[in-house]
Design a protein around this motif. Sequence first.
Motif, PDB file in Angstrom:
ATOM      1  N   TYR A   5     -12.637 -27.492 -76.822  1.00 38.81           N
ATOM      2  CA  TYR A   5     -10.824 -27.678 -76.188  1.00 38.81           C
ATOM      3  C   TYR A   5     -10.426 -28.804 -74.924  1.00 38.81           C
ATOM      4  CZ  TYR A   5     -14.439 -25.973 -72.842  1.00 38.81           C
ATOM      5  OH  TYR A   5     -14.209 -25.590 -71.302  1.00 38.81           O
ATOM      6  N   GLU A   6      -9.471 -28.533 -74.801  1.00 35.82           N
ATOM      7  CA  GLU A   6      -9.306 -30.299 -73.725  1.00 35.82           C
ATOM      8  C   GLU A   6      -8.735 -29.401 -72.698  1.00 35.82           C
ATOM      9  OE1 GLU A   6      -6.263 -31.832 -76.828  1.00 35.82           O
ATOM     10  OE2 GLU A   6      -7.995 -33.120 -77.457  1.00 35.82           O
ATOM     11  N   TRP A   7      -8.470 -30.367 -71.584  1.00 39.28           N
ATOM     12  CA  TRP A   7      -7.830 -29.346 -70.513  1.00 39.28           C
ATOM     13  C   TRP A   7      -7.546 -30.390 -69.434  1.00 39.28           C
ATOM     14  CZ3 TRP A   7     -11.451 -29.425 -66.505  1.00 39.28           C
ATOM     15  CH2 TRP A   7     -12.955 -30.629 -66.265  1.00 39.28           C
ATOM     16  N   ASP A   9      -8.628 -31.848 -64.653  1.00 36.25           N
ATOM     17  CA  ASP A   9      -8.342 -31.364 -63.694  1.00 36.25           C
ATOM     18  C   ASP A   9      -6.841 -31.046 -62.547  1.00 36.25           C
ATOM     19  OD1 ASP A   9      -8.258 -34.152 -62.991  1.00 36.25           O
ATOM     20  OD2 ASP A   9     -10.081 -34.184 -62.914  1.00 36.25           O
ATOM     21  N   ASP A  10      -7.024 -31.035 -61.548  1.00 37.91           N
ATOM     22  CA  ASP A  10      -6.520 -30.829 -60.711  1.00 37.91           C
ATOM     23  C   ASP A  10      -5.503 -32.180 -60.156  1.00 37.91           C
ATOM     24  OD1 ASP A  10      -6.623 -28.055 -60.510  1.00 37.91           O
ATOM     25  OD2 ASP A  10      -7.765 -28.340 -57.816  1.00 37.91           O
ATOM     26  N   SER A  11      -6.135 -33.062 -60.341  1.00 33.83           N
ATOM     27  CA  SER A  11      -6.005 -34.832 -60.344  1.00 33.83           C
ATOM     28  C   SER A  11      -5.088 -35.187 -61.319  1.00 33.83           C
ATOM     29  CB  SER A  11      -6.571 -35.692 -59.824  1.00 33.83           C
ATOM     30  OG  SER A  11      -7.963 -35.718 -61.070  1.00 33.83           O
ATOM     31  N   GLY A  12      -5.097 -34.900 -62.876  1.00 33.08           N
ATOM     32  CA  GLY A  12      -4.216 -35.367 -63.607  1.00 33.08           C
ATOM     33  C   GLY A  12      -4.975 -36.012 -64.800  1.00 33.08           C
ATOM     34  N   SER A  13      -6.800 -35.724 -64.250  1.00 29.79           N
ATOM     35  CA  SER A  13      -7.687 -36.508 -65.831  1.00 29.79           C
ATOM     36  C   SER A  13      -7.472 -35.010 -66.964  1.00 29.79           C
ATOM     37  CB  SER A  13      -9.025 -37.156 -64.659  1.00 29.79           C
ATOM     38  OG  SER A  13      -8.587 -37.776 -63.831  1.00 29.79           O
ATOM     39  N   TRP A  14      -7.869 -36.077 -68.094  1.00 28.67           N
ATOM     40  CA  TRP A  14      -7.754 -34.805 -69.244  1.00 28.67           C
ATOM     41  C   TRP A  14      -9.528 -35.472 -69.796  1.00 28.67           C
ATOM     42  CZ3 TRP A  14      -4.940 -32.394 -71.794  1.00 28.67           C
ATOM     43  CH2 TRP A  14      -3.594 -31.965 -71.220  1.00 28.67           C
ATOM     44  N   PHE A  15      -9.977 -34.144 -69.997  1.00 26.92           N
ATOM     45  CA  PHE A  15     -11.205 -34.221 -70.830  1.00 26.92           C
ATOM     46  C   PHE A  15     -11.013 -33.493 -72.065  1.00 26.92           C
ATOM     47  CE2 PHE A  15     -11.882 -34.220 -65.851  1.00 26.92           C
ATOM     48  CZ  PHE A  15     -12.731 -35.018 -66.163  1.00 26.92           C
ATOM     49  N   ARG A  16     -11.981 -33.780 -72.808  1.00 29.19           N
ATOM     50  CA  ARG A  16     -12.885 -33.020 -73.806  1.00 29.19           C
ATOM     51  C   ARG A  16     -14.106 -32.024 -73.299  1.00 29.19           C
ATOM     52  NH1 ARG A  16     -11.414 -36.242 -78.127  1.00 29.19           N
ATOM     53  NH2 ARG A  16      -9.176 -35.743 -78.078  1.00 29.19           N
ATOM     54  N   SER A  17     -13.621 -30.842 -74.034  1.00 32.62           N
ATOM     55  CA  SER A  17     -14.991 -30.156 -74.064  1.00 32.62           C
ATOM     56  C   SER A  17     -15.833 -29.037 -75.263  1.00 32.62           C
ATOM     57  CB  SER A  17     -14.777 -28.654 -73.133  1.00 32.62           C
ATOM     58  OG  SER A  17     -15.393 -29.827 -71.244  1.00 32.62           O
ATOM     59  N   TYR A  18     -16.535 -30.165 -75.508  1.00 29.20           N
ATOM     60  CA  TYR A  18     -17.230 -29.336 -76.916  1.00 29.20           C
ATOM     61  C   TYR A  18     -18.702 -29.193 -76.883  1.00 29.20           C
ATOM     62  CZ  TYR A  18     -19.447 -34.163 -77.623  1.00 29.20           C
ATOM     63  OH  TYR A  18     -19.722 -35.206 -77.459  1.00 29.20           O
ATOM     64  N   SER A  47      -4.552 -38.745 -75.575  1.00 30.10           N
ATOM     65  CA  SER A  47      -5.245 -38.663 -76.891  1.00 30.10           C
ATOM     66  C   SER A  47      -5.641 -37.202 -76.652  1.00 30.10           C
ATOM     67  CB  SER A  47      -6.442 -39.112 -77.063  1.00 30.10           C
ATOM     68  OG  SER A  47      -7.579 -39.174 -76.275  1.00 30.10           O
ATOM     69  N   ALA A  48      -5.219 -36.529 -75.900  1.00 27.65           N
ATOM     70  CA  ALA A  48      -5.327 -34.997 -76.106  1.00 27.65           C
ATOM     71  C   ALA A  48      -4.330 -33.986 -77.504  1.00 27.65           C
ATOM     72  CB  ALA A  48      -4.847 -34.320 -74.413  1.00 27.65           C
ATOM     73  N   SER A  49      -4.761 -33.986 -78.029  1.00 25.67           N
ATOM     74  CA  SER A  49      -4.480 -33.891 -78.882  1.00 25.67           C
ATOM     75  C   SER A  49      -3.785 -31.955 -78.915  1.00 25.67           C
ATOM     76  CB  SER A  49      -5.478 -33.294 -80.359  1.00 25.67           C
ATOM     77  OG  SER A  49      -6.592 -31.871 -79.898  1.00 25.67           O
ATOM     78  N   THR A  50      -3.649 -31.165 -77.590  1.00 24.61           N
ATOM     79  CA  THR A  50      -3.996 -30.000 -77.302  1.00 24.61           C
ATOM     80  C   THR A  50      -2.407 -30.208 -76.279  1.00 24.61           C
ATOM     81  OG1 THR A  50      -5.107 -29.423 -75.859  1.00 24.61           O
ATOM     82  CG2 THR A  50      -5.361 -28.977 -77.599  1.00 24.61           C
ATOM     83  N   THR A  51      -1.989 -31.003 -75.952  1.00 24.50           N
ATOM     84  CA  THR A  51      -0.720 -30.732 -74.720  1.00 24.50           C
ATOM     85  C   THR A  51       0.221 -31.341 -75.308  1.00 24.50           C
ATOM     86  OG1 THR A  51      -1.851 -33.471 -74.340  1.00 24.50           O
ATOM     87  CG2 THR A  51       0.443 -33.426 -73.805  1.00 24.50           C
ATOM     88  N   GLY A  52       0.758 -29.849 -75.099  1.00 18.50           N
ATOM     89  CA  GLY A  52       2.034 -28.846 -75.028  1.00 18.50           C
ATOM     90  C   GLY A  52       1.868 -28.243 -76.009  1.00 18.50           C
ATOM     91  N   ARG A  53       0.881 -28.242 -76.485  1.00 17.93           N
ATOM     92  CA  ARG A  53       0.673 -26.607 -77.843  1.00 17.93           C
ATOM     93  C   ARG A  53      -0.211 -25.931 -76.928  1.00 17.93           C
ATOM     94  NH1 ARG A  53       0.306 -31.156 -81.299  1.00 17.93           N
ATOM     95  NH2 ARG A  53      -1.884 -31.332 -81.301  1.00 17.93           N
ATOM     96  N   LEU A  54       0.618 -24.271 -77.442  1.00 19.02           N
ATOM     97  CA  LEU A  54      -0.892 -23.171 -77.109  1.00 19.02           C
ATOM     98  C   LEU A  54      -1.142 -22.758 -78.381  1.00 19.02           C
ATOM     99  CD1 LEU A  54       2.397 -21.048 -75.972  1.00 19.02           C
ATOM    100  CD2 LEU A  54       0.828 -22.063 -74.554  1.00 19.02           C
ATOM    101  N   ALA A  55      -1.352 -23.197 -79.725  1.00 22.02           N
ATOM    102  CA  ALA A  55      -1.609 -23.251 -80.076  1.00 22.02           C
ATOM    103  C   ALA A  55      -1.877 -24.124 -81.515  1.00 22.02           C
ATOM    104  CB  ALA A  55      -0.967 -21.807 -81.895  1.00 22.02           C
ATOM    105  N   ARG A  56      -3.525 -24.204 -82.696  1.00 25.84           N
ATOM    106  CA  ARG A  56      -3.261 -25.786 -83.356  1.00 25.84           C
ATOM    107  C   ARG A  56      -2.820 -25.334 -84.404  1.00 25.84           C
ATOM    108  NH1 ARG A  56      -9.466 -27.160 -84.912  1.00 25.84           N
ATOM    109  NH2 ARG A  56      -8.732 -25.321 -86.595  1.00 25.84           N
ATOM    110  N   SER A  62      -9.964 -30.106 -88.363  1.00 22.65           N
ATOM    111  CA  SER A  62     -10.956 -29.602 -88.175  1.00 22.65           C
ATOM    112  C   SER A  62     -12.160 -29.491 -87.300  1.00 22.65           C
ATOM    113  CB  SER A  62     -12.117 -29.134 -89.110  1.00 22.65           C
ATOM    114  OG  SER A  62     -13.028 -29.658 -90.060  1.00 22.65           O
ATOM    115  N   LEU A  63     -13.259 -29.160 -86.260  1.00 16.58           N
ATOM    116  CA  LEU A  63     -14.276 -29.721 -85.445  1.00 16.58           C
ATOM    117  C   LEU A  63     -15.447 -30.448 -85.867  1.00 16.58           C
ATOM    118  CD1 LEU A  63     -15.193 -26.143 -83.228  1.00 16.58           C
ATOM    119  CD2 LEU A  63     -13.526 -28.364 -82.879  1.00 16.58           C
ATOM    120  N   SER A  64     -15.412 -30.509 -87.418  1.00 12.05           N
ATOM    121  CA  SER A  64     -16.021 -30.891 -88.188  1.00 12.05           C
ATOM    122  C   SER A  64     -15.290 -32.257 -88.370  1.00 12.05           C
ATOM    123  CB  SER A  64     -16.835 -30.589 -89.743  1.00 12.05           C
ATOM    124  OG  SER A  64     -17.251 -29.300 -89.565  1.00 12.05           O
ATOM    125  N   ASP A  65     -14.255 -32.942 -88.729  1.00 15.18           N
ATOM    126  CA  ASP A  65     -13.312 -33.693 -89.426  1.00 15.18           C
ATOM    127  C   ASP A  65     -13.602 -34.319 -87.857  1.00 15.18           C
ATOM    128  OD1 ASP A  65     -13.036 -33.296 -91.946  1.00 15.18           O
ATOM    129  OD2 ASP A  65     -10.192 -32.144 -91.243  1.00 15.18           O
TER     130      ASP A  65
END
Length: 68
Positions: A5-7, A9-18, A47-56, A62-65
């Motif tokens: 998932y991507e998220w 922080d309060d300063s606007g820095s983006w992360f991908r957690s897996y 490069s955040a794939s989920t920016t502005g979307r609620l569902a994939r 996929s995660l494997s891809d």
Amino acid sequence: MRFAYEWHDDSGSWFRSYGNENWEFDEYGLMRLRIASINDLPIKEASASTTGRLARPDDHPSLSDLGF
């Protein structure tokens, strides 16, 4: 379970957690044990794939891809 998932922080820095999680439940369906291994990778907002979307979307890789 595997997850990614991507998220940001309060300063606007983006992360991908897996990572991976293992869950164990008791006879009542309550979680008895949770073991998690989570990695946080700094990414650029563009490069955040989920920016502005609620569902994939159905055609999203996929995660494997994605190499997870």
